[in-house]
Design an enzyme around this catalytic site. Structure first.
Site, short mmCIF file in Angstrom:
data_model
loop_
_atom_site.label_atom_id
_atom_site.label_comp_id
_atom_site.label_asym_id
_atom_site.label_seq_id
_atom_site.Cartn_x
_atom_site.Cartn_y
_atom_site.Cartn_z
CG ASP A 45 -2.12 0.88 1.11
OD1 ASP A 45 -2.04 1.85 0.34
OD2 ASP A 45 -3.13 0.61 1.76
CG ASP A 46 -0.35 4.70 0.02
OD1 ASP A 46 -1.05 4.39 -0.95
OD2 ASP A 46 -0.78 5.36 0.98
CB CYS A 83 -5.81 2.26 -2.53
SG CYS A 83 -7.04 3.16 -1.56
NE ARG A 87 -5.92 -1.27 -2.08
CZ ARG A 87 -5.12 -1.99 -1.29
NH1 ARG A 87 -5.45 -3.25 -1.01
NH2 ARG A 87 -4.03 -1.48 -0.78
CE LYS A 145 -6.60 0.48 1.18
NZ LYS A 145 -5.66 1.61 1.06
CG HIS A 147 -10.71 1.33 0.34
ND1 HIS A 147 -9.91 2.30 -0.24
CD2 HIS A 147 -11.72 2.02 0.94
CE1 HIS A 147 -10.40 3.49 0.00
NE2 HIS A 147 -11.51 3.35 0.72
CG HIS A 236 -2.79 3.88 3.84
ND1 HIS A 236 -3.40 4.66 4.80
CD2 HIS A 236 -3.44 4.14 2.68
CE1 HIS A 236 -4.36 5.36 4.24
NE2 HIS A 236 -4.41 5.08 2.95
CG ASP A 341 -2.31 0.75 -3.15
OD1 ASP A 341 -1.20 1.31 -3.04
OD2 ASP A 341 -3.22 0.88 -2.31
CG ASN A 342 -1.69 4.37 -4.49
OD1 ASN A 342 -2.81 3.96 -4.13
ND2 ASN A 342 -0.78 4.79 -3.63
CE LYS A 395 -3.20 7.29 -1.85
NZ LYS A 395 -3.28 6.82 -0.45
#
Length: 613
Positions: A45-46, A83, A87, A145, A147, A236, A341-342, A395
């Site tokens: 994540d991130d 994100c 996803r 996660k 989301h 994150h 994810d980004n 991001k």
């Protein structure tokens, strides 16, 4: 003859001895080695483009690097700028406006809410990789996660996952069952669709891997291959890590983000991830390290140390999972996919007085506590720019720093995937699903699933690239993208891109990513025909996907703050107002009561005098 064994009896003894000699894990798996490969998706994540050691980072990620050595790195792989859209595309192979994630609930303007493609959740017109693999006989698991929706029809267990322990929100605390204060009312963890309670010794990266191991082992006797989707909260906001992992970086990052950005660019070039000597830009939102005072620098250094520790803690859990799969004999028959994810998160939660005051009431914000339990920290635009090095942006934006992230695909027991290889051809997150279904020998759905029409997969299988084919599976075909008004169109080596404030000015620009991945030289004027043709391509993409124009003055940061106020700030102010009103009413009643008693007492005292008169 006496003293000699018959053939069948001798064979039985040999087999029995062999079984006794096996470890328990070997004895369990021997009768039912899976025909199809297992699949493990490791979604960070991130993480920025160069946050992995094998992509140029100084952060220790030896276990992810080992997967890179065993498989292939993709240096020109693209996702969405935030994100949920990524996803949803990873789960379905369908572009984000077609799968319902034209925008996230936290960043969508009110004018777009509920419009076609802007569901803010993964819609029911798409088929997930879990549904496809489950139909083919796989066990399907997800941890971490999600989301992509929180109602009963959209949680993982309703989208093809046999077992799922998931977080419906964008993020949460890493040490306890606590939401991101100010964004959410609670940390929405569920297991198989029912509210779940985290253990007391919870740390996010350890927990999501351990729960996955538990799921795999619980169903091992069934003999089926598995899909394991592990969705980490690292890195994150809030940036948090065990003390020992933070301490590992105690002597680092004191030279600041500009020096780190340059060092990473050199390492990435030395590794073959980017061409040597590629020009890089300084983002206008990057503060000048030299102008920070001593306290500001100390806090900035500490948060990056915590960020490195958080990444290393996650990598250690990846290694623990790999070690487990090696011990059970699953490793060589498992396909591993690692990606982010980004790009890195640039948001500074302390950029407004209101946020600072609120967060100071909720967390221990002392510099010495950054990254620890009870803390709240984020790396901000300076370190985020370094995490994306040598790319520009991060991001939320449509810059390469927002969209280009590390991708590793490995199948250790499969000779056709070139170990240690690097592909610099354009690849996209929608390509993951068709790649995995082809490698697993599982049929796709062709736009129809269980008797109803569904959104067709738009991605293309990367298997030819994994087998050594140079270039991109997308060839010269246009590939469009849009999120929150930031937009891009890729075609061959070229990228047409537009970014709104604060990253850009809303104007279209043209770059040759092969020689200029840092997006430093705008070719719009030098190649007007190509520029005009790609603008036409983007308009065609936008029309086909129902892309809406953003309201004037929109920025993702401001929309997130508005969302937080609407979800938490406004209700809390209303509750505070009601509480104050109740207190005022109570005090008023008490004052009125006291005054009444005093008046009554005065009347009672005065009556005898009147009678005497």
């Amino acid at each position: 003859m006496p003293g000699r064994l018959g053939g069948s009896r001798r064979a039985a003894i040999i087999i029995t001895g062999a079984l006794i000699a096996m470890t328990p894990a070997q004895a369990q798996r021997a009768p039912s080695a899976p025909k199809h490969p297992n699949i493990v998706i490791l979604l960070a994540d991130d993480w920025g483009f160069s946050d992995v050691g094998s992509f140029g980072s100084e952060i220790a990620t030896p276990n992810i690097d080992a997967l890179a050595k065993a498989g292939m790195r993709f240096s020109n792989f693209h996702v969405a700028g935030s994100c949920s859209p990524t996803r949803a595309m990873l789960q379905t192979g369908v572009m984000n406006h077609r799968n319902g994630l034209g925008n996230m609930p936290e960043t969508i303007p009110d004018a777009h809410r509920g419009k076609p493609g802007y569901d803010t959740v993964m819609n029911l017109r798409v088929v997930t990789i879990a549904q496809l693999l489950k139909a083919a006989g796989y066990r399907t698991y997800l941890t971490g996660k999600w989301h992509l929706g929180s109602d009963a029809k959209r949680l993982p267990h309703a989208r093809g996952y046999d077992r799922a322990y998931s977080l419906a929100d964008a993020g949460a605390d890493n040490f306890e069952q606590r939401p991101i204060e100010g964004m959410y009312d609670s940390a929405a963890w569920t297991e198989n669709g029912k509210p779940a309670t985290l253990p007391k010794d919870y740390y996010s990266s350890h927990f999501v891997v351990q729960r996955m191991i538990d799921y795999i082992e619980a169903d091992r006797k069934g003999g089926k291959p598995f899909l394991a989707s592990i969705n980490f909260l690292a890195n994150h906001i809030p940036v948090q890590a065990p003390d020992s992992d933070i301490a590992r970086y105690s002597s680092m990052y004191k030279d600041g983000w500009t020096a780190l950005r340059e060092a990473r660019a050199k390492r990435a070039a030395a590794l073959g991830i980017v061409p040597a000597g590629v020009p890089i830009v300084t983002m206008p939102t990057t503060p000048d390290w030299k102008k920070l005072d001593a306290d500001e620098r100390a806090a900035a250094v500490r948060v990056m140390q915590a960020y490195g520790g958080m990444a290393t803690a996650m990598d250690r859990e990846v290694g623990r999972l790999v070690a487990h799969l090696k011990a059970t004999g699953d490793y060589e028959n498992t396909i591993f996919v690692f990606l982010s994810d980004n790009g890195a998160e640039p948001t500074n939660p302390f950029n407004s007085l209101r946020n600072r005051l609120y967060l100071d009431m909720q967390y221990d914000l002392a510099t010495a506590n950054i990254g620890r339990r009870g803390s709240f920290a984020a790396i901000g635009p300076g370190w985020a720019s370094a995490a994306a090095s040598p790319l520009s942006g991060y991001k939320f934006s449509a810059t390469e720093g927002g969209l280009r992230v590390p991708l590793i695909i490995a199948w250790p027991g499969h000779a056709d995937i070139r170990a240690g290889g690097i592909s610099n051809g354009l690849a996209h997150v929608t390509d993951i699903l068709p790649t995995l279904t082809e490698l697993a020998g599982v049929p796709g759905h062709g736009g129809s699933w269980q008797g109803k029409a569904v959104e067709p997969v738009t991605g293309r299988s990367l298997v030819p690239v994994l087998n050594g084919q140079p270039g991109s599976v997308h060839g010269d075909a246009p590939l469009g993208y849009e999120l929150s008004g930031n937009a891009a169109l890729f075609r061959g080596d070229y990228k047409l891109v537009r970014n709104l404030a604060p990253t850009g000015d809303g104007k279209w620009r043209l770059f040759n990513l092969k020689v200029d991945p840092g997006e430093t030289r705008d070719l719009a004027a030098a190649e007007p025909d190509r520029f005009a043709a790609m603008v036409v391509d983007y308009r065609a993409y936008a029309k086909a996907n129902g892309v809406l124009d953003m309201p004037a003055g929109y920025t993702a940061d401001e929309q997130i703050n508005a969302y937080a106020f609407e979800q938490q700030g406004k209700p809390r102010l209303i509750r505070l107002g009601l509480w104050i009103g109740a207190v005022v009413a109570l005090l008023s009643a008490l004052v009125w009561g006291l005054r009444r008693r005093r008046r009554t007492r005065r009347v009672d005292q005065a009556e005898p005098d009147m009678v005497g008169a």
